[in-house]
Design an enzyme around this catalytic site. Sequence first.
Site, PDB file in Angstrom:
ATOM      1  N   TYR A 210       9.867 104.054 -13.365  1.00  0.00           N
ATOM      2  CA  TYR A 210       9.400 103.627 -14.692  1.00  0.00           C
ATOM      3  C   TYR A 210      10.337 102.576 -15.278  1.00  0.00           C
ATOM      4  O   TYR A 210      11.526 102.562 -14.994  1.00  0.00           O
ATOM      5  CB  TYR A 210       9.246 104.822 -15.640  1.00  0.00           C
ATOM      6  CG  TYR A 210      10.489 105.659 -15.875  1.00  0.00           C
ATOM      7  CD1 TYR A 210      11.422 105.296 -16.847  1.00  0.00           C
ATOM      8  CD2 TYR A 210      10.708 106.830 -15.154  1.00  0.00           C
ATOM      9  CE1 TYR A 210      12.545 106.073 -17.084  1.00  0.00           C
ATOM     10  CE2 TYR A 210      11.835 107.610 -15.385  1.00  0.00           C
ATOM     11  CZ  TYR A 210      12.752 107.224 -16.350  1.00  0.00           C
ATOM     12  OH  TYR A 210      13.871 107.997 -16.575  1.00  0.00           O
TER      13      TYR A 210
ATOM     14  N   ARG B 224      13.849 102.401 -13.585  1.00  0.00           N
ATOM     15  CA  ARG B 224      14.516 103.532 -12.932  1.00  0.00           C
ATOM     16  C   ARG B 224      13.858 103.771 -11.576  1.00  0.00           C
ATOM     17  O   ARG B 224      12.639 103.763 -11.470  1.00  0.00           O
ATOM     18  CB  ARG B 224      14.360 104.822 -13.759  1.00  0.00           C
ATOM     19  CG  ARG B 224      15.021 104.873 -15.133  1.00  0.00           C
ATOM     20  CD  ARG B 224      16.509 104.614 -15.157  1.00  0.00           C
ATOM     21  NE  ARG B 224      17.316 105.104 -14.037  1.00  0.00           N
ATOM     22  CZ  ARG B 224      17.722 106.357 -13.849  1.00  0.00           C
ATOM     23  NH1 ARG B 224      17.422 107.289 -14.707  1.00  0.00           N
ATOM     24  NH2 ARG B 224      18.453 106.689 -12.801  1.00  0.00           N
TER      25      ARG B 224
HETATM   26 FE   LIG Z   1      14.553 110.017 -16.096  1.00  0.00          FE
END
Ligand SMILES: [Fe+3]
Lengths: 259, 200
Positions: free
Chosen positions: A164, A174
């Site tokens: 995300y 991430r």
């Molecule tokens: Fe996380």
Amino acid sequence: MNAFKQKQAVLQTPGGHDRPGGGLYARDRSWHPAALTPAYKTSVTRSPTRAPISFPTTLGEETGPVFTRDRLGPLDADLVHNFARSPDGAIGPRIVVQGRVLDEDGRGVPHTLVEVWQANAGGRYRHKKEGYLAPLDPDFGGCGRCLTDEAGRYEFRTIQPGPYPWPNGPNDWRPAHIHFSVFGQSWGQRLITQMYFDGDPMIWRCPIVGTIPSPEGIESLVARLDMEATIPMDARVYRFDIVLRGRRQTLFENRMEGL
Amino acid sequence: MQRIARLKESPSQTAGPYVHIGMLPNFAGIDGVFDEDLGARMIVGEAKGERITIRGRVFDGVGAALKDVLLEVWQADAQGLFPSQEGADPAFTGWGRQAADMDTGEFAFETVKPGPVPFRDGRLMAPHVSLWIVARGINLGLQTRIYFADEDEANASDPILSRIEHRDRIPTLLAEPKGDGTYRFDIRLQGENETIFFDF
Ligand SMILES: [Fe+3]
């Protein structure tokens, strides 16, 4: 009604506080992320600037809360189904995450609580403060917990979380990850970390992963795909071991534990 | 030369902004998975000793209260005993977990005032509560202790407080009594009056 509340308070005294030579190994802070890591912007205003003050562990650091199995529900460690209304469960690639909680001497840490949380398969968290445009999965909550067995083994069933984007740099993402909270047998072992997935190219681009000083440290948080353990036509298995601080022992203690 | 085979501790990673999902799911609005958030209640019966509430906020380097912080405490009971020690109070768990209010950043622990606990050499430490702080932007959970400002005598002889060289920083470890059994303990991550954190 709430037996757990009483029982969780049963004390463990790993190694005992009163034995000479007891106490936890000093934490190697150079192996952990520094407090101030400017590439991870939020750390700039949330990092203490003064060195922490050291002291040898006392009873309060060598003991900790204990959690008992009777409080856990049958689906607590099954994130595919523990929030789902549909019998099919959550959407996404089904995986089992299994491994051991060990101490620095390689001994399994038995009966300790492991808590996990993660985004859904689209990279979206079920949280008020989460605004990513990817949709919520009505059948996925994102939390799980279990106790390790006598050998320190744990296992979760879940779906592989998605990567995300997050507001840090202009285009930071991430890597897919699962957050882990582990207690160990004493307050001084308390640890929060994250598990990453073998082969994910986003790992090496992430400013949060990059807070870890060494590539070896980063590799130690990357779970391996274990095709031999994989359940055919159901779920792939990822193996992830977690290491907590160990404690100094006397020879006498070693014998007592049969080593 | 022979090598000493020892594993390395898993490196810490930040708890991140969504820590509540895993650690306080009911607080996070994820109902029906776990029956109750762990650590919500430290007093589970007729606990002995003085009931107290420790309230505070955690401030960052620009003076803003953290609204996404999560805190855990671990302490002895009113007699200075940790939960499974012989004679410990069965109505007290010793362990609590709370999130800061998402609007105000205020946290509160309802607990009992701990009794004194021995240091390694047998000397008594002043009554204190161990406090662990995790949040987005904190890479390794911060460890500190809450001592009590109304325990002058015990604080003066506390073996941990005694070893702190910068005496003017000690007040950062003292919870201030506000009456009605409430103590105030604010944490400052940076700047003037930066809270003392520990490494043990
Ligand atoms: Fe996380």
